[in-house]
Design a protein around this motif. Sequence first.
Motif, short mmCIF file in Angstrom:
data_model
loop_
_atom_site.label_atom_id
_atom_site.label_comp_id
_atom_site.label_asym_id
_atom_site.label_seq_id
_atom_site.Cartn_x
_atom_site.Cartn_y
_atom_site.Cartn_z
N SER A 1 -26.62 -18.11 29.73
CA SER A 1 -26.06 -19.04 29.03
C SER A 1 -24.63 -19.45 29.96
N PHE A 2 -24.11 -20.66 30.22
CA PHE A 2 -22.81 -20.64 30.61
C PHE A 2 -21.98 -21.38 29.38
N ALA A 3 -22.34 -21.00 28.15
CA ALA A 3 -21.39 -21.24 27.28
C ALA A 3 -19.95 -20.34 27.26
N ASP A 4 -18.83 -20.87 26.58
CA ASP A 4 -17.66 -20.18 26.56
C ASP A 4 -17.69 -19.11 25.63
N ARG A 5 -18.52 -18.22 25.61
CA ARG A 5 -18.58 -17.00 24.82
C ARG A 5 -17.44 -15.98 24.98
N LYS A 6 -17.16 -15.24 24.14
CA LYS A 6 -16.27 -14.30 24.08
C LYS A 6 -16.87 -13.06 24.45
N PHE A 7 -16.37 -11.91 25.24
CA PHE A 7 -16.90 -10.84 25.62
C PHE A 7 -16.16 -9.62 25.37
N ARG A 8 -16.36 -8.76 24.78
CA ARG A 8 -15.50 -7.61 24.28
C ARG A 8 -15.33 -6.58 25.61
N ASP A 9 -15.97 -6.65 26.51
CA ASP A 9 -15.84 -5.62 27.73
C ASP A 9 -15.82 -6.27 29.15
N GLY A 10 -15.64 -7.67 29.26
CA GLY A 10 -15.46 -8.22 30.54
C GLY A 10 -15.20 -9.91 30.49
N ASN A 11 -15.02 -10.23 31.33
CA ASN A 11 -14.52 -11.59 31.64
C ASN A 11 -15.69 -12.33 32.79
N TYR A 12 -16.13 -13.62 32.07
CA TYR A 12 -17.19 -14.28 33.06
C TYR A 12 -16.85 -14.60 34.60
N TYR A 13 -15.47 -14.88 34.63
CA TYR A 13 -15.02 -15.42 36.09
C TYR A 13 -14.81 -14.07 36.87
N LYS A 14 -14.30 -13.19 36.30
CA LYS A 14 -13.96 -11.97 37.09
C LYS A 14 -15.55 -11.12 37.51
N PHE A 15 -16.43 -11.48 36.67
CA PHE A 15 -17.75 -10.93 36.76
C PHE A 15 -18.18 -11.52 38.08
N VAL A 16 -18.28 -12.98 38.00
CA VAL A 16 -18.87 -13.73 39.10
C VAL A 16 -18.21 -13.56 40.40
N LYS A 17 -16.76 -13.29 40.35
CA LYS A 17 -16.10 -12.88 41.65
C LYS A 17 -16.69 -11.89 42.08
N GLN A 18 -16.63 -10.71 41.25
CA GLN A 18 -17.10 -9.37 41.75
C GLN A 18 -18.21 -9.17 42.28
N VAL A 19 -19.18 -10.08 41.72
CA VAL A 19 -20.56 -10.54 42.35
C VAL A 19 -20.50 -10.74 43.71
N PHE A 20 -19.79 -11.80 43.88
CA PHE A 20 -19.74 -12.33 45.45
C PHE A 20 -19.08 -11.50 46.32
N ASP A 21 -18.12 -10.83 45.76
CA ASP A 21 -17.26 -9.85 46.62
C ASP A 21 -18.32 -8.75 47.11
N THR A 22 -19.17 -8.32 46.16
CA THR A 22 -20.03 -7.07 46.37
C THR A 22 -21.12 -7.58 47.59
N LEU A 23 -21.63 -8.86 47.22
CA LEU A 23 -22.55 -9.63 48.57
C LEU A 23 -21.94 -9.45 49.75
N LYS A 24 -20.68 -9.80 49.80
CA LYS A 24 -20.14 -9.99 50.91
C LYS A 24 -19.68 -8.53 51.64
N GLN A 25 -18.93 -7.59 50.77
CA GLN A 25 -18.96 -6.37 51.27
C GLN A 25 -20.38 -5.72 51.88
N SER A 26 -21.22 -5.82 51.02
CA SER A 26 -22.56 -4.99 51.19
C SER A 26 -23.26 -5.95 52.54
N GLY A 27 -22.93 -6.94 53.07
CA GLY A 27 -23.64 -7.82 53.88
C GLY A 27 -25.01 -8.30 53.52
N THR A 28 -25.16 -8.54 52.07
CA THR A 28 -26.16 -9.14 51.36
C THR A 28 -26.40 -10.48 51.81
N ARG A 29 -27.77 -11.14 52.37
CA ARG A 29 -27.90 -12.44 52.71
C ARG A 29 -28.87 -13.06 51.88
#
Length: 475
Positions: A249-277
Motif C-alpha cells: 500500500s502507498f496509503a499514509d499509514r502510521k507505523f509504530r516502528d518505522g517511517n516509510y521515507y526512511k525505509f525507502v532511503k535505507q533500501v536504496f542506500d543498501t543497494l548502492k553500498q552492496s553494488g546490487t544491480r
Amino acid sequence: MNRHGLSLLILTILCTSVCAQRMLPFSAVPDMVDEVYETIRDHHPIGYESAGRERLLAARTQVQGFMSSARFADSIALWDFTRLVSPLQEVTDCGHLILEPHFDSLMNVRVRENVFPLSLMRTDDGRFILLKGLRTTTDSLLPTTAIAAINGEELGPMIDNMAYFAGLNDVGNVSATQAAIARGMGLQYQRHYGLQASLTLTLTDGSRREILPTHRPWVDPKKKVTPIAETITFRYAEDGQTGILDINSFADRKFRDGNYYKFVKQVFDTLKQSGTRQLIIDLRDNTGGSSGRINYLYSFLSEGKFRFADRIILTGPAKALPGESAKDLKRRRSGAVSKHGRKVQRVLSKAMKPRKANLRFDGEVVVLINEMTFSASGMFARFVQGSGRGKLLGVTAGASAGTTFGGSNRKKRLFIGPNEEFELKVNNIALQLPYAIEGNVTPDIIVPITEDALREGRDEQLERALVLVEGKGLR
C-alpha cells in the motif's frame, strides 16, 4: 446499451432467487437513481466539460428508459440496483467511483470483524479455486480446490452481480473488479447477505463443507498504527544478487516502528553500498495511496525531472457560472477555480528532481503487478514502463494507463437509499498521467497465476521476474 448487457437485467430482477439477500423497496429506486446521477454530475470530473455531462445524461436516460419499460417486483436485491445504475459509473471510466452496500455503523464494524478467510481465483475455464488452503469444520481444503457455490448459490453469477459499480475497474476493466471480489469473498458475501454465522461451500464434486469465521478487531485505517513490515518489506533473493521491495500500500499509514521515507532511503542506500544491480518492486494487491509516497520512490529510479501528472482537473463545470468574473472563467477552464484547487494543481503538476547520481539506483528494474494494482500504484508502474526505466510483469491491472482519479471534496460521507443501503464514494480530481496511453496498465510480460504453481506453493510471477531482471537489455 452498456457493455454488460443491461437488457438482461429483466431476467435477473424477475427470476433471481433473492430470499436471503438484503432488499430495497422499488418505490425508492427512481429518487435514488436521480441522487446518484446528480452527485456524479456535480462532484465527479466527468461534469467538467459539456461532452462529459452529455455522456452522463445519456447514461441516465438509458437507465430511466429501462425503468419505464421493464416490470419490477415490489422490492429488489441490492445488486439489482447497482446493476441498474451501473451505466452511470461505466461512462466515467473511473474505478474510484463506487456504490458500496452499507449497514449502520455498528453492523458495518461487526461485518468487518466477522472474517471468513475465503480467497478465490477464477480460472480460464470459469471455475473458482482456492488461492490459499482453508480449514473447515471437518477437514482442510488445499489450494486449487474448486468451489462451485456458497450457501447453495452458484459462485460465477454471484460474483458477476456483485461487481457492478464496485470499483477497481478503470476503463471498464470489470475482470479486475471480479478478481478483487473473489479474493475477498467473505466480506463481499456479507455485504449483500448480512452477517453470517457460517458459510456452506459446495465443491465441484457435490460434497459440502462448512467454514466458520474468526473474530478480528477492526480499526479505522486512518487511526490504525501497525508494524511497518505489514506494509513494506525488503529482502534479497536466494542468489543474493537481486533486491525485492514489496509494498502492499502507498496509503499514509502510521507505523509504530518505522517511517516509510526512511525505509525507502535505507533500501536504496543498501543497494548502492552492496553494488546490487537488480531490483524487483512488488506492487501486487497494492490498491494505491499517496502521491508523495510514489513520487519519493520514483525519485530513486528516474533519470531526469518528472511530474506526478501532466494535467489536473478538479470538479466543476468548465463553463462560466452566472455572475462569474473573466478571471474565474479563465481559472475554471484551466481546471480549478478555488485557491485550494489551484494549490492542488501546482503541487501535483510540479516538476520534481531525481536523486543525485550517487544516490540514484541505475540498475535493472522489474515491477510486479496484478488486477488489484490500482490508482497510485498503477501510476507508479506506468511511470517505470512509460519512461523505459523498467519492465512490468504479471497480469493487466485495474488501473488506467491514461487518466486516474483522486481526492474528495465531500467532508461528509454520502449515503443513498431510504435506510442508507449504499454509500456513494466519489473522487473529484482527474489526473492525466505522464506517458499516457489508452487502456489499462498492461505488463510487458504477461504471467498469470497457474494451478500447478499454487498447488506446489510456488510464486511463478516472482520466479519469472527473477529470470527477467537477471537478463540483459531490459531497457
